[in-house]
Design a protein around this motif. Structure first.
Motif, PDB file in Angstrom:
ATOM      1  N   TRP A 164      83.586 102.597  50.386  1.00 54.50           N
ATOM      2  CA  TRP A 164      84.703 102.407  51.297  1.00 54.50           C
ATOM      3  C   TRP A 164      84.192 102.404  52.737  1.00 54.50           C
ATOM      4  CZ3 TRP A 164      89.887 101.728  50.062  1.00 54.50           C
ATOM      5  CH2 TRP A 164      90.208 101.855  48.712  1.00 54.50           C
ATOM      6  N   GLU A 165      83.226 103.251  53.003  1.00 52.37           N
ATOM      7  CA  GLU A 165      82.619 103.316  54.347  1.00 52.37           C
ATOM      8  C   GLU A 165      81.405 102.390  54.363  1.00 52.37           C
ATOM      9  OE1 GLU A 165      82.193 103.684  58.000  1.00 52.37           O
ATOM     10  OE2 GLU A 165      83.714 105.060  57.222  1.00 52.37           O
ATOM     11  N   ARG A 166      81.180 101.746  55.521  1.00 54.85           N
ATOM     12  CA  ARG A 166      80.008 100.869  55.653  1.00 54.85           C
ATOM     13  C   ARG A 166      78.737 101.631  55.272  1.00 54.85           C
ATOM     14  NH1 ARG A 166      81.110 101.212  60.656  1.00 54.85           N
ATOM     15  NH2 ARG A 166      78.928 101.254  61.245  1.00 54.85           N
ATOM     16  N   LYS A 167      77.849 100.959  54.563  1.00 54.25           N
ATOM     17  CA  LYS A 167      76.607 101.608  54.124  1.00 54.25           C
ATOM     18  C   LYS A 167      75.733 102.025  55.297  1.00 54.25           C
ATOM     19  CE  LYS A 167      76.361  99.662  49.573  1.00 54.25           C
ATOM     20  NZ  LYS A 167      75.723 100.088  48.401  1.00 54.25           N
ATOM     21  N   ASN A 168      75.847 101.343  56.417  1.00 57.55           N
ATOM     22  CA  ASN A 168      74.996 101.658  57.576  1.00 57.55           C
ATOM     23  C   ASN A 168      75.730 102.487  58.635  1.00 57.55           C
ATOM     24  OD1 ASN A 168      76.703  99.673  58.464  1.00 57.55           O
ATOM     25  ND2 ASN A 168      75.116  98.378  59.356  1.00 57.55           N
ATOM     26  N   ALA A 169      76.847 103.089  58.294  1.00 61.08           N
ATOM     27  CA  ALA A 169      77.587 103.923  59.249  1.00 61.08           C
ATOM     28  C   ALA A 169      76.736 105.138  59.611  1.00 61.08           C
ATOM     29  CB  ALA A 169      78.927 104.356  58.667  1.00 61.08           C
ATOM     30  N   ALA A 170      76.390 105.250  60.871  1.00 59.09           N
ATOM     31  CA  ALA A 170      75.476 106.316  61.320  1.00 59.09           C
ATOM     32  C   ALA A 170      76.028 107.707  61.013  1.00 59.09           C
ATOM     33  CB  ALA A 170      75.190 106.167  62.813  1.00 59.09           C
ATOM     34  N   TRP A 171      77.313 107.920  61.211  1.00 61.32           N
ATOM     35  CA  TRP A 171      77.883 109.251  61.008  1.00 61.32           C
ATOM     36  C   TRP A 171      77.811 109.692  59.546  1.00 61.32           C
ATOM     37  CZ3 TRP A 171      81.801 110.530  57.714  1.00 61.32           C
ATOM     38  CH2 TRP A 171      82.584 109.485  57.226  1.00 61.32           C
ATOM     39  N   ALA A 172      77.765 108.728  58.616  1.00 64.30           N
ATOM     40  CA  ALA A 172      77.799 109.035  57.187  1.00 64.30           C
ATOM     41  C   ALA A 172      76.406 109.238  56.588  1.00 64.30           C
ATOM     42  CB  ALA A 172      78.512 107.911  56.442  1.00 64.30           C
ATOM     43  N   LYS A 173      75.408 108.715  57.256  1.00 65.70           N
ATOM     44  CA  LYS A 173      74.042 108.728  56.719  1.00 65.70           C
ATOM     45  C   LYS A 173      73.556 110.152  56.450  1.00 65.70           C
ATOM     46  CE  LYS A 173      71.529 105.203  57.892  1.00 65.70           C
ATOM     47  NZ  LYS A 173      71.649 104.505  56.656  1.00 65.70           N
ATOM     48  N   GLY A 174      73.191 110.396  55.184  1.00 66.87           N
ATOM     49  CA  GLY A 174      72.670 111.692  54.789  1.00 66.87           C
ATOM     50  C   GLY A 174      73.718 112.788  54.672  1.00 66.87           C
ATOM     51  N   ARG A 175      74.992 112.460  54.897  1.00 70.82           N
ATOM     52  CA  ARG A 175      76.045 113.483  54.906  1.00 70.82           C
ATOM     53  C   ARG A 175      77.181 113.193  53.944  1.00 70.82           C
ATOM     54  NH1 ARG A 175      78.174 115.009  60.279  1.00 70.82           N
ATOM     55  NH2 ARG A 175      78.564 116.840  59.065  1.00 70.82           N
ATOM     56  N   LEU A 176      77.541 111.923  53.814  1.00 68.03           N
ATOM     57  CA  LEU A 176      78.724 111.548  53.042  1.00 68.03           C
ATOM     58  C   LEU A 176      78.339 111.092  51.641  1.00 68.03           C
ATOM     59  CD1 LEU A 176      81.782 110.810  52.809  1.00 68.03           C
ATOM     60  CD2 LEU A 176      81.178 108.578  53.758  1.00 68.03           C
ATOM     61  N   THR A 177      79.076 111.606  50.672  1.00 64.24           N
ATOM     62  CA  THR A 177      78.982 111.109  49.297  1.00 64.24           C
ATOM     63  C   THR A 177      80.376 110.678  48.880  1.00 64.24           C
ATOM     64  OG1 THR A 177      77.129 112.552  48.736  1.00 64.24           O
ATOM     65  CG2 THR A 177      78.417 111.683  46.905  1.00 64.24           C
ATOM     66  N   GLU A 178      80.473 109.438  48.425  1.00 63.46           N
ATOM     67  CA  GLU A 178      81.736 108.911  47.936  1.00 63.46           C
ATOM     68  C   GLU A 178      81.796 109.090  46.427  1.00 63.46           C
ATOM     69  OE1 GLU A 178      83.001 105.069  49.373  1.00 63.46           O
ATOM     70  OE2 GLU A 178      81.585 105.196  51.050  1.00 63.46           O
ATOM     71  N   LEU A 179      82.840 109.742  45.976  1.00 64.00           N
ATOM     72  CA  LEU A 179      83.125 109.895  44.554  1.00 64.00           C
ATOM     73  C   LEU A 179      84.285 108.939  44.281  1.00 64.00           C
ATOM     74  CD1 LEU A 179      83.117 113.810  44.576  1.00 64.00           C
ATOM     75  CD2 LEU A 179      81.207 112.305  43.959  1.00 64.00           C
ATOM     76  N   ASN A 180      83.996 107.784  43.722  1.00 69.21           N
ATOM     77  CA  ASN A 180      84.968 106.702  43.630  1.00 69.21           C
ATOM     78  C   ASN A 180      85.364 106.398  42.192  1.00 69.21           C
ATOM     79  OD1 ASN A 180      84.909 106.318  46.409  1.00 69.21           O
ATOM     80  ND2 ASN A 180      83.272 104.804  46.295  1.00 69.21           N
ATOM     81  N   ALA A 181      86.542 105.839  42.046  1.00 68.45           N
ATOM     82  CA  ALA A 181      87.020 105.324  40.767  1.00 68.45           C
ATOM     83  C   ALA A 181      88.007 104.199  41.054  1.00 68.45           C
ATOM     84  CB  ALA A 181      87.698 106.420  39.953  1.00 68.45           C
ATOM     85  N   SER A 182      87.900 103.143  40.283  1.00 68.02           N
ATOM     86  CA  SER A 182      88.841 102.026  40.377  1.00 68.02           C
ATOM     87  C   SER A 182      88.837 101.289  39.042  1.00 68.02           C
ATOM     88  CB  SER A 182      88.455 101.071  41.516  1.00 68.02           C
ATOM     89  OG  SER A 182      87.163 100.537  41.300  1.00 68.02           O
ATOM     90  N   TYR A 183      89.861 100.450  38.855  1.00 74.45           N
ATOM     91  CA  TYR A 183      89.941  99.681  37.620  1.00 74.45           C
ATOM     92  C   TYR A 183      88.857  98.620  37.587  1.00 74.45           C
ATOM     93  CZ  TYR A 183      94.691 101.519  36.857  1.00 74.45           C
ATOM     94  OH  TYR A 183      95.790 102.317  36.646  1.00 74.45           O
ATOM     95  N   VAL A 184      88.291  98.422  36.415  1.00 69.47           N
ATOM     96  CA  VAL A 184      87.334  97.344  36.185  1.00 69.47           C
ATOM     97  C   VAL A 184      88.111  96.032  36.246  1.00 69.47           C
ATOM     98  CG1 VAL A 184      85.743  96.321  34.501  1.00 69.47           C
ATOM     99  CG2 VAL A 184      85.860  98.818  34.767  1.00 69.47           C
ATOM    100  N   ARG A 185      87.608  95.080  37.026  1.00 72.64           N
ATOM    101  CA  ARG A 185      88.298  93.779  37.153  1.00 72.64           C
ATOM    102  C   ARG A 185      88.452  93.120  35.782  1.00 72.64           C
ATOM    103  NH1 ARG A 185      89.313  92.145  42.238  1.00 72.64           N
ATOM    104  NH2 ARG A 185      87.919  92.850  43.868  1.00 72.64           N
ATOM    105  N   GLY A 186      89.652  92.584  35.535  1.00 71.11           N
ATOM    106  CA  GLY A 186      89.921  91.858  34.300  1.00 71.11           C
ATOM    107  C   GLY A 186      90.120  92.737  33.076  1.00 71.11           C
ATOM    108  N   SER A 187      90.092  94.049  33.268  1.00 71.16           N
ATOM    109  CA  SER A 187      90.283  94.953  32.121  1.00 71.16           C
ATOM    110  C   SER A 187      91.763  95.308  31.992  1.00 71.16           C
ATOM    111  CB  SER A 187      89.465  96.228  32.303  1.00 71.16           C
ATOM    112  OG  SER A 187      90.042  97.035  33.309  1.00 71.16           O
ATOM    113  N   ASP A 188      92.087  95.990  30.935  1.00 72.10           N
ATOM    114  CA  ASP A 188      93.443  96.469  30.747  1.00 72.10           C
ATOM    115  C   ASP A 188      93.531  97.897  31.284  1.00 72.10           C
ATOM    116  OD1 ASP A 188      96.096  96.584  29.957  1.00 72.10           O
ATOM    117  OD2 ASP A 188      95.594  97.170  27.895  1.00 72.10           O
ATOM    118  N   HIS A 189      93.353  98.032  32.602  1.00 66.70           N
ATOM    119  CA  HIS A 189      93.398  99.319  33.300  1.00 66.70           C
ATOM    120  C   HIS A 189      92.304 100.282  32.848  1.00 66.70           C
ATOM    121  CE1 HIS A 189      97.449  97.754  34.217  1.00 66.70           C
ATOM    122  NE2 HIS A 189      97.160  98.261  35.400  1.00 66.70           N
TER     123      HIS A 189
END
Length: 187
Positions: free
Chosen positions: A152-177
């Motif tokens: 969700w955050e840009r990979k090169n965002a300076a403030w996030a480097k070495g500090r932020l971990t994204e724990l993400n979940a979303s539906y697989v495209r074309g799946s039945d949820h």
């Protein structure tokens, strides 16, 4: 246990909880909205690390309103912190010594939910840049919408480097949820 070792243990455990326990909880229909997701994270953290936390004066607080967050009138969904109960205090929040992790949590559905998710990234950025929070930052997001595994955050965002971990979940495209759980550390 050294603080650095505790931080690494918390990080490894959060990542594993996200990809195994939270994924299982979601697929077993335990997580209807954001609050049950927060409760599930708390539950799994306490179950896995409760003894270590107890031995090292570590606590998990939700909706924490103490310093430094009160200065910006913001409260994170969850913090993991070292406390000092040896001191005299009137309010348990005064014992917070060192914040080890800050976690923001979102469970949203539909495309419009993405705006609310982005708002929490702005909160995390504020914690890092304006409030000087040096703790590890986590954004736990279940987005009930089809998406590719991405940050969700840009990979090169300076403030996030070495500090932020994204724990993400979303539906697989074309799946039945079919929900996909994945982790994106900003290194």
């Amino acid at each position: 246990m050294r603080t650095k070792d505790l931080i690494n243990l918390i990080d490894e455990t959060l990542v594993d909880i996200w990809t195994t326990d939270i994924s299982r909880d979601y697929n077993s229909e335990w997580l209807l909205q954001e609050d049950p997701l927060k409760c599930a994270l708390y539950y799994h953290l306490r179950n896995r690390l409760g003894k270590v936390f107890e031995e090292n004066g570590i606590r998990i607080y939700t909706e924490y309103i103490g310093k430094p967050f009160s200065d910006a009138h913001k409260k994170p969904d969850m913090i993991i912190t070292k406390i000092n109960t040896e001191m005299d205090y009137d309010y348990l929040g005064e014992t917070v010594e060192d914040i080890l992790a800050v976690i923001e949590i979102k469970l949203k559905n539909g495309f419009a939910g993405s705006n609310t998710i982005y708002n929490d990234y702005e909160k995390l950025k504020c914690y890092a840049q304006k409030l000087g929070v040096s703790a590890k930052l986590y954004m736990a997001t279940i987005w009930e919408y089809e998406d590719e595994p991405t940050t969700w955050e840009r990979k090169n965002a300076a403030w996030a480097k070495g500090r932020l971990t994204e724990l993400n979940a979303s539906y697989v495209r074309g799946s039945d949820h079919e929900m996909r759980f994945y982790v994106c550390p900003h290194k």
